[in-house]
Structures are given as C-alpha cells and as structure tokens.
Design an enzyme around this catalytic site. Structure first.
Site, PDB file in Angstrom:
ATOM      1  N   TRP A 356       0.830  -1.213   0.000  1.00 53.32           N
ATOM      2  CA  TRP A 356       0.000   0.000   0.000  1.00 53.32           C
ATOM      3  C   TRP A 356       0.857   1.252   0.000  1.00 53.32           C
ATOM      4  O   TRP A 356       0.375   2.340  -0.256  1.00 53.32           O
ATOM      5  CB  TRP A 356      -0.931   0.009   1.218  1.00 53.32           C
ATOM      6  CG  TRP A 356      -0.221   0.271   2.543  1.00 53.32           C
ATOM      7  CD1 TRP A 356       0.925  -0.325   3.003  1.00 53.32           C
ATOM      8  CD2 TRP A 356      -0.607   1.199   3.559  1.00 53.32           C
ATOM      9  NE1 TRP A 356       1.264   0.147   4.245  1.00 53.32           N
ATOM     10  CE2 TRP A 356       0.341   1.089   4.625  1.00 53.32           C
ATOM     11  CE3 TRP A 356      -1.647   2.099   3.689  1.00 53.32           C
ATOM     12  CZ2 TRP A 356       0.257   1.858   5.778  1.00 53.32           C
ATOM     13  CZ3 TRP A 356      -1.729   2.861   4.857  1.00 53.32           C
ATOM     14  CH2 TRP A 356      -0.782   2.744   5.876  1.00 53.32           C
ATOM     15  N   ASP A 357       2.138   1.082   0.311  1.00 48.72           N
ATOM     16  CA  ASP A 357       3.075   2.207   0.334  1.00 48.72           C
ATOM     17  C   ASP A 357       2.920   3.051  -0.936  1.00 48.72           C
ATOM     18  O   ASP A 357       3.001   4.278  -0.902  1.00 48.72           O
ATOM     19  CB  ASP A 357       4.538   1.706   0.389  1.00 48.72           C
ATOM     20  CG  ASP A 357       4.827   0.802   1.573  1.00 48.72           C
ATOM     21  OD1 ASP A 357       3.924   0.066   1.988  1.00 48.72           O
ATOM     22  OD2 ASP A 357       5.977   0.812   2.054  1.00 48.72           O
ATOM     23  N   GLU A 483       0.651  -2.558  12.542  1.00 49.93           N
ATOM     24  CA  GLU A 483       0.907  -4.009  12.558  1.00 49.93           C
ATOM     25  C   GLU A 483       1.196  -4.564  13.954  1.00 49.93           C
ATOM     26  O   GLU A 483       1.525  -5.735  14.093  1.00 49.93           O
ATOM     27  CB  GLU A 483       2.038  -4.337  11.587  1.00 49.93           C
ATOM     28  CG  GLU A 483       1.633  -4.035  10.157  1.00 49.93           C
ATOM     29  CD  GLU A 483       2.675  -4.406   9.122  1.00 49.93           C
ATOM     30  OE1 GLU A 483       3.775  -4.828   9.505  1.00 49.93           O
ATOM     31  OE2 GLU A 483       2.375  -4.257   7.916  1.00 49.93           O
ATOM     32  N   LYS A 593       2.736   0.459  16.111  1.00 50.61           N
ATOM     33  CA  LYS A 593       3.957   0.504  15.310  1.00 50.61           C
ATOM     34  C   LYS A 593       3.985   1.798  14.481  1.00 50.61           C
ATOM     35  O   LYS A 593       5.030   2.352  14.184  1.00 50.61           O
ATOM     36  CB  LYS A 593       3.956  -0.720  14.394  1.00 50.61           C
ATOM     37  CG  LYS A 593       5.171  -0.878  13.519  1.00 50.61           C
ATOM     38  CD  LYS A 593       5.021  -2.121  12.648  1.00 50.61           C
ATOM     39  CE  LYS A 593       6.198  -2.304  11.726  1.00 50.61           C
ATOM     40  NZ  LYS A 593       5.968  -3.339  10.718  1.00 50.61           N
ATOM     41  N   GLN A 594       2.787   2.249  14.095  1.00 50.60           N
ATOM     42  CA  GLN A 594       2.723   3.361  13.147  1.00 50.60           C
ATOM     43  C   GLN A 594       1.361   4.034  13.201  1.00 50.60           C
ATOM     44  O   GLN A 594       0.421   3.530  13.812  1.00 50.60           O
ATOM     45  CB  GLN A 594       2.961   2.825  11.738  1.00 50.60           C
ATOM     46  CG  GLN A 594       1.909   1.818  11.281  1.00 50.60           C
ATOM     47  CD  GLN A 594       2.451   0.894  10.205  1.00 50.60           C
ATOM     48  OE1 GLN A 594       2.850  -0.226  10.496  1.00 50.60           O
ATOM     49  NE2 GLN A 594       2.471   1.353   8.963  1.00 50.60           N
TER      50      GLN A 594
END
Ligand code: BGC
Length: 766
Positions: A356-357, A483, A593-594
């Site tokens: 998806w980046d 994640e 994580k993000q």
C-alpha cells in the site's frame, strides 16, 4: 537554487558506511537498479549486498507455512539479483587498488541530482608510492531504461607506466539473505540459471532464466577505452563469467578512461530479450556516453521544473527533500507491468514487493508533479484486477476484488496473514489514490476506462466482508495499518477507507451513467442499481468507533480495553519491538507501530471534529513507537492540520533525513521509499495545507519557525502552480496553464497564467 548534490566523504574503511552508501548512492531509473557497491569489492569479511535488479523480474519460491491451512499462500514471488557487472579491478603496474592497502588520500561520493549520476572520487597512493586520482561515474539512463553505464577514469599523479583494468560480467549471482530479520529474505537460494552466449573483444552477452517463474533476462556488456591500449583480452570463465582485461599506457597528469555499458532486457518487458539486448546495446554504443549524459540532464531539468521544492536558507534540509524526491523518481516503474517496491530498486529488503506504500505515500507525489507516472502506477493495479478477484475468492468472498498485501505480479505474497492479507484497507487505499488522481488531473477517461471498474470491484468487496449489526455496517476481523494490533473488529481507519470507497463507487457509477457511458461496465462486471443502492446504504451506516468516555476514536472495538504498553520503561535496545517480542504479545497491548487512526485524520478529516482528532492524536502519540518508517510523516501532517506547528516540524525532521542519517538503522537494506513520499506530503499537505477535493484545490500554509521560507510547485488540472511562503507572506502563482481557481485560507481566487495572489501568512487551523 543550489545544486542538488549529496556528498559523502568516506574517510575510514567502515563496513557500516559502505553498506549504507551502497543504498544511498544506488542508481535506478524505474526499470533497473544498481547498488552503489565498491567496484573492487569490500574488504574481506565485510557485509555487502552486491545487487543489480530489474523491476518486476522475479522467481517463484515456496512459502513455508508451518501448518498449511485451507487456501493459505503456498508460493511467493521474490525480486532477483540478476547479475554483477559492476565489478572492476584496477592495477597500477602490478599493484591492485583496494581501500585497505596503500594510502587512501581522499574518498568521496557524490550524487548529482541535476546530472542524474553518482561519482566516486579517490586519490590513492599505492604501497610502492604511485599516486592516482580515480573518478568513477555511474548512471542508469532515464533516456534508455535498459542502460547502466560506468565511466572509470584514472589519472596518474606521479608516474609514467602501465595501468590495467579487469572488468567482470558475472551472470551467476545469488540474492542476499538475513535469517534474523523478517524484513529480509531468510534464505538465499540460487534462483537463476545462467550461461554466457558470447564473449569477444570486450563485448559479452549472457542469458539467465529463472528456475520456477519461467522468465528470462539478458545482460549485454561492452567496453570502450580512451587511452593508448597496450594489450586487451576477453576471457570466459566457468561458462558464467566473462573478464575483460585491458592495459593502457599512462603518463603523469594524463587521464585514461574505461567506459563500460551494460544493457538489461527481460521477458516481462520484451518478447525476445537476447535480440533486444543486442539491438539496445548497439544503439547505446552508437550514441556514446556524452549523448546519454546530456539526455539525463534534460530529463531531470524537466522533472525538477515540475517538482521543484526549496527550503529557503536551509541547505541541509534542501538536500534532504531533493534527495527524497529524486529517489521516488528513481524507483517508479515506467510501464504498467510493475510498480514501486517498498525499497524502490535500491536493495532487497521486502523482496522487491509492492505494498500500500505506493498508493498512500508515493502516488500522491506523482499525482501532483508527474501525473503520467501516477497513472501508470494505477494502471498496474487495473492490470492486476483479475488477480485481485481471484484473491478475493480464495478468501471466501463471492464478489469483488481484494488486492494482495504484498506482491509483484498481483498474487498475494504475504505468508503471515494477520499482519499481511488481513490488511483489507489496501482496497480503500487504492480507491483513495485513484480518486485523488482523478480529482487532481480531471482525467475522466481514466475513470471510464479503468478507474470505475477498480473502484466498483473494491467497493463490492466491502459489501461482502462487512455486515449489519444493530443497524450499523461493521467490518470484523481485519488488520489496520498498525501491525502491532492485528485481527480486530472495526478498525477505525479501515472503516473510513471502506466508507470512502463505497461512496466513490456510487459517484463513479452515477457519473458514468449521467454521461451515458455506464453500459460497457454493466456488461463487463454486471453491476446493478441494487448493488449501488446497497453501497450507498452501507456507507451511510458505516460504523466508526467512538469512545464516549475519553471522547476519542478507538483504533478498533477492543483497543481501549487492553493494557497500555510501558514505553518509558522499555529499553532502547528493544526497538523495533517486532524484532524482540512475539507478535501475539504485542497484539495484547495498546502499542502502535505506526500511524493508524491518525492517518485516517489526514485522509478523512471531515469524519470528526478537530477537538476529537486532537484528543485522539495526543492519545496515540503516547503509545506509538514509529517502528515503521511510514509513521512520523503522518504525525507531522496531522499535527500541521491541527495547528500544532512545532510538533509538525519535529515529526517532519524525523522523516526528512531518515535515510540520509540512517535513523532506522537499516537503510543498508534499501531506502524507505514510502517515507520519502510522506516527507513530501508533510510539506505540501501539512505545512502548506494543500487539499484537493470535489470543491477544488485549497491551500492554508504556515511557515515552520525554524525556516526562512519554502517554495514548491504542483500541477492541478493541467496548470503548474508555484507556492512561495516567505517573508510572512504566501504567494500563489499560476506559472503555466489556462486559468486557475484556487482557495487560499478559505477565500477563492481566479488566476490567469503569470498572475499571482499574495497574502499574509496565517497560522494553520483546520
Ligand atoms: C509497515 C507497513 C509497510 C511495510 C513496507 C512495514 O514495516 O508496517 O505498513 O507497508 O513495512 O514498507
């Protein structure tokens, strides 16, 4: 505008610096990528990833599943290291040049982003006292994508005599592996069989074929020497290596040069790779290096003209943002057979997979600066729509398409489904990027030909995966971007994506219907009015979790019921957490994580009030490790949007130099391409507050306190617009195009070419 150059002085022989610079000084052009390895190799025992890659060229390898449950992924694709043509040894008389013998008086590398080349400069004194100045230029051509060139120049500083180059063409190569890092391949098998087809007079041609995927690639190599040749020899070794040896005479203060051309072709992009390799080598040879240097400059002049960005008075930051944009350009596929890997073409981290980046972090840059490339990247998704339909069926969905979490050709390559395949938001991400592309360019044809089908097929998936519960449309057992929290019900980000996807599927359908152009789509995918109605209803009923007590959006239904991970007490050497804790352990805590919910605030800001977003932001900030490089840039953008200017700048700083300063300690495995796009967005969508939606384009810039000013250009509906924020003023100028209506701080202005509007800079608000 200062020169766009990155310079690294490599004063010591260091494994860490060499590894890092193999990545930072790699050359790529969207088709081929070459790691910036030392021509003569690294000192004995040093770790090196000596790689040359072709975008989209892969082999298929078994996916080892501990327990092979129904419809689990059994194989995956992996990007291959295809050859080594960067090895060149240099002998001064009979002394071999290495970085560990003799004395290195200078060692410097430069990435010149206007010329599109890297330069390695060395001044070396041999053990016997002979001094040479070495200058090696490398280029992956934007003009001829198959072409990689090296120009190895040696100047004698204090002697007359003989120098010899030994230049290699090695077709028998393997991939890099690291069993201790899940972000790299665990084992390195031999995926390519290879054979030299011909080798004579400094020219060679090899062919290699993959063991399983049935693909073929060719490498053609040619040399051209400038200097008085004493003797030359082309020798084939072991059927897979060719060595071209040439000795030349050199006088003091005289320069001699070895030009080396490599051409790569492959069966993903060509019907006859060997013939194409020969023809393309001939074409390159006939044109010569100077021609390609000129074309490279011209290409980049055009690129920078549309993408120019300057941080006024901050040379370091200027370099960083240029570097990031340049890397995006180097990484992006130039045809729809392939895409942009998480590490671009700079290394083997994540095995060359596309995530998806691309849609969430990289396409936005291209949409605003090079929409043709954005369209190409979206076309790749259109071309793999059938694979996404198959993937959806494997996962039990009767209708719609589910894009794979990571892939090369469109099949799912993620073996660990909780933090892979379960990230269904990828469908919404693709829909989002597609809509943004269309809103920005006005490319209705794309909706008609391709986009409409993608957006309706992905919307169908949401109807299938979700269900009604107490009148609300819910989506269970999915994983959001974070994640460290997997397999949850009603991930806020995912549900926002689904809502957007469903609504835009309805809009696209209605648009095509209004223009009387819906029939082909109805015929092709059988979309019905009934389904469109269901999409409308599901979007309207979409459940977006909200916690009344804390007045924030929980990341998912169970998130707030978990204990909060004690980040303060976690020793620094335990980060990234994913390398030190079992995933299941992490899933049971509130630790991110993000950016997850925070990313939703950037993309779907109308869903919540600024107060809710701010409270949530502050909540998530405390529990986010930013172990993923896709995180700080998003925190920066949302901080800008919420008026937290200092914070926005701080997070931006973490993102801007992430690779240049190796802050994640793994840049040696490849660049963090998504973060580079995120850094761009942090300026354009964050500091400058650019928003593009159905109401048009709008800006609301602020100036970070640390900066004197900044300026950038972007394209919108065929116009080229320049934004300058400096001297407490913002100027928006229509540089090229027809006419432009644009809102600045909420007021609309109509500009004709050459016209500008100048206003006082305000503080950001939402
Ligand atoms: C991130 C993902 C990302 C992947 C590839 C992971 O560490 O969590 O969001 O897609 O890296 O960049």
């Amino acid at each position: 505008m200062a020169d766009r150059k990155i310079i690294s002085k490599e004063t010591e022989v260091s494994e860490a610096v060499y590894g890092l610079n193999e990545t930072l000084f790699h050359n790529a052009n969207g088709y081929i990528g070459v790691r910036g390895c030392l021509e003569e190799g690294v000192p004995e025992g040093f770790d090196t990833m000596r790689g040359m890659y072709i975008n989209g060229f892969y082999d298929i390898i078994p996916m080892k599943q501990a327990e092979n449950l129904c419809n689990f992924v059994e194989e995956k694709q992996t990007m291959l290291n295809v050859a080594d043509t960067q090895t060149i040894y240099l002998y001064i008389g009979d002394e071999k040049f290495t970085m560990t013998e003799g004395t290195v008086l200078k060692h410097q590398r430069t990435l010149d982003m206007d010329a599109g080349i890297t330069i390695r400069e060395v001044i070396w004194r041999s053990p016997k006292g002979k001094e040479v100045s070495i200058c090696i230029k490398r280029m992956t051509s934007f003009e001829q994508l198959s072409l990689f060139t090296m120009e190895y120049q040696v100047t004698s500083l204090n002697f007359d005599g003989k120098i010899t180059w030994e230049s290699y063409h090695i077709s028998d190569v393997t991939n890099y592996s690291n069993a201790n890092d899940p972000r790299l391949a665990a084992e390195s098998e031999k995926y390519l069989e290879s054979q030299v087809l011909s080798a004579e007079s400094g020219k060679s041609l090899s062919v290699s074929w993959t063991v399983k995927s049935g693909l073929t690639m060719c490498a053609a190599v040619s040399h051209r020497v400038r200097g008085e040749v004493l003797v030359e020899n082309t020798v084939q070794q072991e059927g897979t290596t060719v060595v071209y040896q040439v000795s030349v005479n050199v006088q003091k203060d005289q320069a001699v040069t070895l030009g080396k051309y490599t051409v790569f072709t492959d069966s993903v992009h060509s019907d006859n790779p060997p013939e194409d390799a020969k023809a393309q080598m001939q074409a390159a040879w006939d044109q010569g290096l100077d021609y390609f240097y000129q074309k490279q400059r011209a290409y980049l002049k055009h690129f920078w003209h549309h993408s120019e960005m300057e941080i006024i008075g901050d040379a370091g930051m200027n370099q960083a943002v240029s570097f990031n944009m340049y890397q995006l350009l180097q990484s992006a596929a130039r045809n729809s057979n392939c895409n942009i890997a998480a590490k671009g073409l700079s290394g083997e981290g994540y095995e060359g997979h596309y995530f998806w980046d691309t849609e969430m972090f990289m396409i936005p840059f291209f949409t605003l600066t090079n929409p043709e490339l954005a369209k190409m990247l979206l076309t790749y998704r259109y071309d793999s729509l059938d694979a996404a339909r198959k993937n959806a069926r494997l996962l039990g969905h009767q209708k719609g398409a589910l894009y794979p979490w990571r892939t090369i050709t469109g099949e799912e390559c993620s073996g660990y489904f909780p933090s892979g395949t379960a990230q269904y938001h990828i469908d919404g991400d693709i829909a989002y990027a597609l809509v943004q592309y269309c809103l920005t360019t006005g490319d209705y044809e794309f909706i008609k030909e391709k986009g409409g089908e993608i957006i309706i097929e992905t919307a169908r998936l949401w109807l299938d995966v979700g269900n009604y519960s107490d009148g609300r449309f819910v989506i269970n057992d999915v994983t959001g971007p974070d994640e460290y929290t997997c397999m949850v019900n009603n991930n806020y980000y995912t549900n926002c994506c689904a809502k957007y996807n469903l609504n835009w599927a309805v809009t696209a359908y209605e648009l095509l219907k209004e223009k009387n152009e819906i029939a082909p789509l109805v015929q092709k995918i059988g979309i019905t009015e009934e389904e469109i109605l269901q999409m409308k209803q599901a979007a309207a009923a979409m459940y977006l979790p909200y916690d009344e007590k804390q007045k924030i959006n929980p990341q998912d239904d169970s998130f707030l019921s978990k204990p909060v991970w004690n980040l303060k007490e976690t020793p620094a050497d335990k980060f990234p957490l994913l390398l030190h804790f079992h995933p299941l352990h992490l899933y049971r805590y509130q630790v991110c994580k993000q950016a997850d919910t925070v990313l939703a605030y950037f993309l779907f800001e109308d869903e919540q009030s600024p107060e809710v977003m701010k409270r949530s932001y502050e909540y998530y900030e405390k529990i986010t490790t930013h172990d993923s490089s896709l995180s700080t840039c998003v925190f920066s953008i949302v901080a800008s949007r919420l008026g937290m200017e200092e914070k926005a700048y701080e997070y931006f700083g973490d993102s801007a130099k992430l690779d240049l300063e190796n802050t994640h300690n793994n840049t040696k495995d490849g660049i963090h391409t998504a973060n580079m796009g995120g850094c761009y967005m942090a300026i354009v969508n964050g500091f400058a507050g650019l928003r593009i939606n159905q109401d048009g384009a709008a800006l609301a810039p602020f100036l970070p306190q640390a900066w004197e000013g900044y300026r950038f250009k972007f394209r919108y509906r065929g116009n080229l617009i320049q934004v300058i924020v400096a001297d407490r003023q913002v100027t928006v100028r229509l540089e090229e195009g027809g006419s432009l209506e644009i809102a600045v701080y909420g007021e609309k202005y109509l500009l004709q070419p050459g016209e500008a509007v100048t206003l006082d800079v305000k503080s950001s608000d939402i």
